[in-house]
Design a protein around this motif. Structure first.
Motif, PDB file in Angstrom:
ATOM      1  N   LEU A  20      30.034  93.033  29.725  1.00 57.19           N
ATOM      2  CA  LEU A  20      30.099  92.318  31.001  1.00 57.19           C
ATOM      3  C   LEU A  20      28.887  91.433  31.304  1.00 57.19           C
ATOM      4  CD1 LEU A  20      31.753  95.109  33.196  1.00 57.19           C
ATOM      5  CD2 LEU A  20      32.850  93.376  31.753  1.00 57.19           C
ATOM      6  N   HIS A  21      28.301  90.819  30.287  1.00 58.10           N
ATOM      7  CA  HIS A  21      27.254  89.829  30.517  1.00 58.10           C
ATOM      8  C   HIS A  21      27.930  88.547  31.006  1.00 58.10           C
ATOM      9  CE1 HIS A  21      24.064  86.960  29.797  1.00 58.10           C
ATOM     10  NE2 HIS A  21      23.224  87.978  29.693  1.00 58.10           N
ATOM     11  N   PRO A  22      27.575  88.046  32.189  1.00 59.24           N
ATOM     12  CA  PRO A  22      28.288  86.886  32.760  1.00 59.24           C
ATOM     13  C   PRO A  22      28.330  85.666  31.846  1.00 59.24           C
ATOM     14  CG  PRO A  22      26.883  87.887  34.409  1.00 59.24           C
ATOM     15  CD  PRO A  22      26.561  88.565  33.104  1.00 59.24           C
ATOM     16  N   PHE A  23      27.206  85.320  31.213  1.00 59.12           N
ATOM     17  CA  PHE A  23      27.218  84.130  30.360  1.00 59.12           C
ATOM     18  C   PHE A  23      27.984  84.384  29.072  1.00 59.12           C
ATOM     19  CE2 PHE A  23      25.512  81.050  27.310  1.00 59.12           C
ATOM     20  CZ  PHE A  23      25.859  79.888  27.980  1.00 59.12           C
ATOM     21  N   ALA A  24      27.904  85.596  28.535  1.00 65.11           N
ATOM     22  CA  ALA A  24      28.671  85.915  27.321  1.00 65.11           C
ATOM     23  C   ALA A  24      30.167  85.853  27.610  1.00 65.11           C
ATOM     24  CB  ALA A  24      28.266  87.284  26.793  1.00 65.11           C
ATOM     25  N   ARG A  51      36.530  86.750  34.687  1.00 67.98           N
ATOM     26  CA  ARG A  51      35.544  87.830  34.735  1.00 67.98           C
ATOM     27  C   ARG A  51      34.126  87.275  34.903  1.00 67.98           C
ATOM     28  NH1 ARG A  51      37.550  91.991  29.950  1.00 67.98           N
ATOM     29  NH2 ARG A  51      39.400  92.734  31.041  1.00 67.98           N
ATOM     30  N   SER A  52      33.843  86.203  34.197  1.00 70.57           N
ATOM     31  CA  SER A  52      32.518  85.581  34.291  1.00 70.57           C
ATOM     32  C   SER A  52      32.269  85.077  35.712  1.00 70.57           C
ATOM     33  CB  SER A  52      32.416  84.425  33.288  1.00 70.57           C
ATOM     34  OG  SER A  52      31.192  83.752  33.423  1.00 70.57           O
ATOM     35  N   TRP A  53      33.258  84.412  36.274  1.00 67.36           N
ATOM     36  CA  TRP A  53      33.128  83.898  37.634  1.00 67.36           C
ATOM     37  C   TRP A  53      32.943  85.048  38.619  1.00 67.36           C
ATOM     38  CZ3 TRP A  53      37.657  82.170  41.102  1.00 67.36           C
ATOM     39  CH2 TRP A  53      37.159  81.574  42.272  1.00 67.36           C
ATOM     40  N   LYS A  54      33.747  86.095  38.462  1.00 66.51           N
ATOM     41  CA  LYS A  54      33.640  87.261  39.345  1.00 66.51           C
ATOM     42  C   LYS A  54      32.250  87.894  39.244  1.00 66.51           C
ATOM     43  CE  LYS A  54      35.851  91.625  40.479  1.00 66.51           C
ATOM     44  NZ  LYS A  54      36.899  92.577  40.145  1.00 66.51           N
ATOM     45  N   ALA A  55      31.634  87.810  38.046  1.00 71.34           N
ATOM     46  CA  ALA A  55      30.293  88.375  37.841  1.00 71.34           C
ATOM     47  C   ALA A  55      29.191  87.437  38.328  1.00 71.34           C
ATOM     48  CB  ALA A  55      30.083  88.699  36.366  1.00 71.34           C
ATOM     49  N   GLY A  56      29.583  86.276  38.880  1.00 70.86           N
ATOM     50  CA  GLY A  56      28.599  85.393  39.491  1.00 70.86           C
ATOM     51  C   GLY A  56      28.264  84.130  38.731  1.00 70.86           C
ATOM     52  N   TYR A  94      30.322  88.458  16.536  1.00 71.46           N
ATOM     53  CA  TYR A  94      30.185  89.892  16.783  1.00 71.46           C
ATOM     54  C   TYR A  94      29.420  90.149  18.079  1.00 71.46           C
ATOM     55  CZ  TYR A  94      28.559  94.691  16.419  1.00 71.46           C
ATOM     56  OH  TYR A  94      28.269  95.999  16.697  1.00 71.46           O
ATOM     57  N   TRP A  95      28.245  89.490  18.221  1.00 68.01           N
ATOM     58  CA  TRP A  95      27.390  89.791  19.370  1.00 68.01           C
ATOM     59  C   TRP A  95      27.901  89.170  20.664  1.00 68.01           C
ATOM     60  CZ3 TRP A  95      24.588  93.826  19.618  1.00 68.01           C
ATOM     61  CH2 TRP A  95      24.058  94.376  18.451  1.00 68.01           C
ATOM     62  N   ILE A  96      28.540  88.011  20.605  1.00 65.68           N
ATOM     63  CA  ILE A  96      29.061  87.422  21.842  1.00 65.68           C
ATOM     64  C   ILE A  96      30.216  88.280  22.355  1.00 65.68           C
ATOM     65  CG2 ILE A  96      30.782  85.721  20.998  1.00 65.68           C
ATOM     66  CD1 ILE A  96      28.109  85.096  23.691  1.00 65.68           C
ATOM     67  N   ASP A  97      31.024  88.796  21.435  1.00 63.78           N
ATOM     68  CA  ASP A  97      32.126  89.678  21.824  1.00 63.78           C
ATOM     69  C   ASP A  97      31.584  90.987  22.415  1.00 63.78           C
ATOM     70  OD1 ASP A  97      35.117  90.194  21.697  1.00 63.78           O
ATOM     71  OD2 ASP A  97      34.345  91.927  20.586  1.00 63.78           O
ATOM     72  N   LYS A  98      30.591  91.556  21.757  1.00 60.55           N
ATOM     73  CA  LYS A  98      30.000  92.818  22.234  1.00 60.55           C
ATOM     74  C   LYS A  98      29.344  92.618  23.605  1.00 60.55           C
ATOM     75  CE  LYS A  98      27.220  96.601  20.381  1.00 60.55           C
ATOM     76  NZ  LYS A  98      28.182  97.666  20.202  1.00 60.55           N
ATOM     77  N   SER A  99      28.632  91.502  23.769  1.00 57.42           N
ATOM     78  CA  SER A  99      27.972  91.219  25.040  1.00 57.42           C
ATOM     79  C   SER A  99      28.989  90.960  26.146  1.00 57.42           C
ATOM     80  CB  SER A  99      27.026  90.027  24.881  1.00 57.42           C
ATOM     81  OG  SER A  99      26.312  89.788  26.060  1.00 57.42           O
ATOM     82  N   ALA A 100      30.040  90.232  25.828  1.00 62.87           N
ATOM     83  CA  ALA A 100      31.085  89.965  26.823  1.00 62.87           C
ATOM     84  C   ALA A 100      31.768  91.271  27.246  1.00 62.87           C
ATOM     85  CB  ALA A 100      32.106  88.972  26.277  1.00 62.87           C
ATOM     86  N   HIS A 101      32.047  92.131  26.276  1.00 64.54           N
ATOM     87  CA  HIS A 101      32.683  93.406  26.623  1.00 64.54           C
ATOM     88  C   HIS A 101      31.740  94.319  27.410  1.00 64.54           C
ATOM     89  CE1 HIS A 101      35.913  92.196  23.886  1.00 64.54           C
ATOM     90  NE2 HIS A 101      36.635  93.052  24.587  1.00 64.54           N
ATOM     91  N   PHE A 133      31.533  83.972  29.835  1.00 66.07           N
ATOM     92  CA  PHE A 133      31.805  82.534  29.936  1.00 66.07           C
ATOM     93  C   PHE A 133      31.954  81.934  28.541  1.00 66.07           C
ATOM     94  CE2 PHE A 133      30.042  78.201  29.939  1.00 66.07           C
ATOM     95  CZ  PHE A 133      30.941  77.580  30.788  1.00 66.07           C
ATOM     96  N   ALA A 134      31.020  82.238  27.649  1.00 65.29           N
ATOM     97  CA  ALA A 134      31.057  81.687  26.294  1.00 65.29           C
ATOM     98  C   ALA A 134      32.319  82.126  25.556  1.00 65.29           C
ATOM     99  CB  ALA A 134      29.804  82.105  25.520  1.00 65.29           C
ATOM    100  N   LEU A 135      32.693  83.385  25.709  1.00 66.61           N
ATOM    101  CA  LEU A 135      33.910  83.869  25.057  1.00 66.61           C
ATOM    102  C   LEU A 135      35.137  83.168  25.640  1.00 66.61           C
ATOM    103  CD1 LEU A 135      34.658  85.771  22.785  1.00 66.61           C
ATOM    104  CD2 LEU A 135      34.911  87.589  24.472  1.00 66.61           C
ATOM    105  N   GLY A 136      35.114  82.918  26.934  1.00 66.17           N
ATOM    106  CA  GLY A 136      36.207  82.157  27.546  1.00 66.17           C
ATOM    107  C   GLY A 136      36.307  80.757  26.978  1.00 66.17           C
ATOM    108  N   ILE A 137      35.174  80.087  26.843  1.00 65.80           N
ATOM    109  CA  ILE A 137      35.165  78.730  26.269  1.00 65.80           C
ATOM    110  C   ILE A 137      35.621  78.768  24.819  1.00 65.80           C
ATOM    111  CG2 ILE A 137      33.685  76.760  25.650  1.00 65.80           C
ATOM    112  CD1 ILE A 137      34.334  77.065  28.680  1.00 65.80           C
ATOM    113  N   ASN A 138      35.156  79.767  24.061  1.00 65.43           N
ATOM    114  CA  ASN A 138      35.593  79.896  22.661  1.00 65.43           C
ATOM    115  C   ASN A 138      37.112  80.029  22.585  1.00 65.43           C
ATOM    116  OD1 ASN A 138      32.894  79.890  21.960  1.00 65.43           O
ATOM    117  ND2 ASN A 138      32.802  82.047  21.404  1.00 65.43           N
ATOM    118  N   ASN A 139      37.679  80.859  23.468  1.00 67.52           N
ATOM    119  CA  ASN A 139      39.136  81.026  23.485  1.00 67.52           C
ATOM    120  C   ASN A 139      39.839  79.747  23.914  1.00 67.52           C
ATOM    121  OD1 ASN A 139      40.165  83.847  22.809  1.00 67.52           O
ATOM    122  ND2 ASN A 139      38.379  84.286  24.058  1.00 67.52           N
ATOM    123  N   GLU A 140      39.258  79.052  24.875  1.00 69.64           N
ATOM    124  CA  GLU A 140      39.843  77.777  25.309  1.00 69.64           C
ATOM    125  C   GLU A 140      39.852  76.785  24.150  1.00 69.64           C
ATOM    126  OE1 GLU A 140      39.205  74.268  28.668  1.00 69.64           O
ATOM    127  OE2 GLU A 140      37.630  75.761  28.358  1.00 69.64           O
TER     128      GLU A 140
END
Length: 198
Positions: free
Chosen positions: A131-135, A158-163, A122-129, A137-144
């Motif tokens: 636009l927290h860069p590490f969140a 998106r994570s890379w674009k955010a730095g 719940y919180w990693i999804d909310k944080s990623a949406h 990234f984590a959501l990307g890895i989870n999907n991978e």
């Protein structure tokens, strides 16, 4: 003390601190610190400079109690670092409820470490949406890891674009696995231009 007077004392303290006159800054902040966010944060700054962790926690907590959302996150971090995850969670939830992205991400990983995976998700999804860069990234890895490579690419880009540059390495690996040599080349060129190492 009136709000305008407190604000003026806070600003005077900031000016004094900026000019290396810490004791005089403290004289401005101390009288307002219990009722003024800036005064409490000023006293927390004095404590940090003095290496007084107890006073730093006290004054940062006071600023959080007065409504400073960033301080709510900081109190959670200090408590978590001290092993008090129960109280850290309370402060992070308060800050997250007010939109603090760092608290959302901190909650996610606290829940992951404690095996509370539904709350983590719940919180990693909310944080990623949010636009927290590490969140992201984590959501990307989870999907991978779950085989959803298109979603992984979206979140990692998106994570890379955010730095968050480590995301580029994972993007390249996924693009390579998908046979997308043009995207691998595009990432390589972008990294070369930015002089970024991953």
């Amino acid at each position: 003390m009136q709000s305008d007077e407190s604000d003026a004392l806070f600003e005077r303290g900031r000016a004094l601190e900026a000019n290396g006159r810490r004791e005089e800054a403290e004289d401005c902040w101390r009288p307002i610190a219990e009722s003024h966010i800036g005064g409490a944060l000023g006293m927390a700054w004095i404590a940090i400079q003095s290496g007084d962790d107890e006073q730093e926690l006290y004054w940062t907590t006071r600023a959080a109690e007065l409504g400073s959302v960033g301080s709510m996150h900081s109190v959670g971090r200090m408590l978590s670092n001290g092993g008090n995850t129960t109280d850290a969670e309370k402060w992070w939830l308060k800050a997250a409820d007010q939109g603090n992205n760092d608290s959302m991400c901190s909650l996610a990983f606290m829940y992951k470490r404690s095996g509370r995976l539904d709350e983590y998700n719940y919180w990693i999804d909310k944080s990623a949406h949010a636009l927290h860069p590490f969140a992201m990234f984590a959501l990307g890895i989870n999907n991978e890891n779950s085989g959803n490579l298109n979603a992984a690419r979206k979140w990692l880009a998106r994570s890379w674009k955010a730095g968050y540059n480590l995301a580029a390495r994972h993007l390249m690996r996924i693009a390579y696995a998908q046979g997308d040599a043009a995207y691998v080349q595009q990432i390589s060129e972008a990294l070369a231009k930015s002089d970024t190492t991953i």
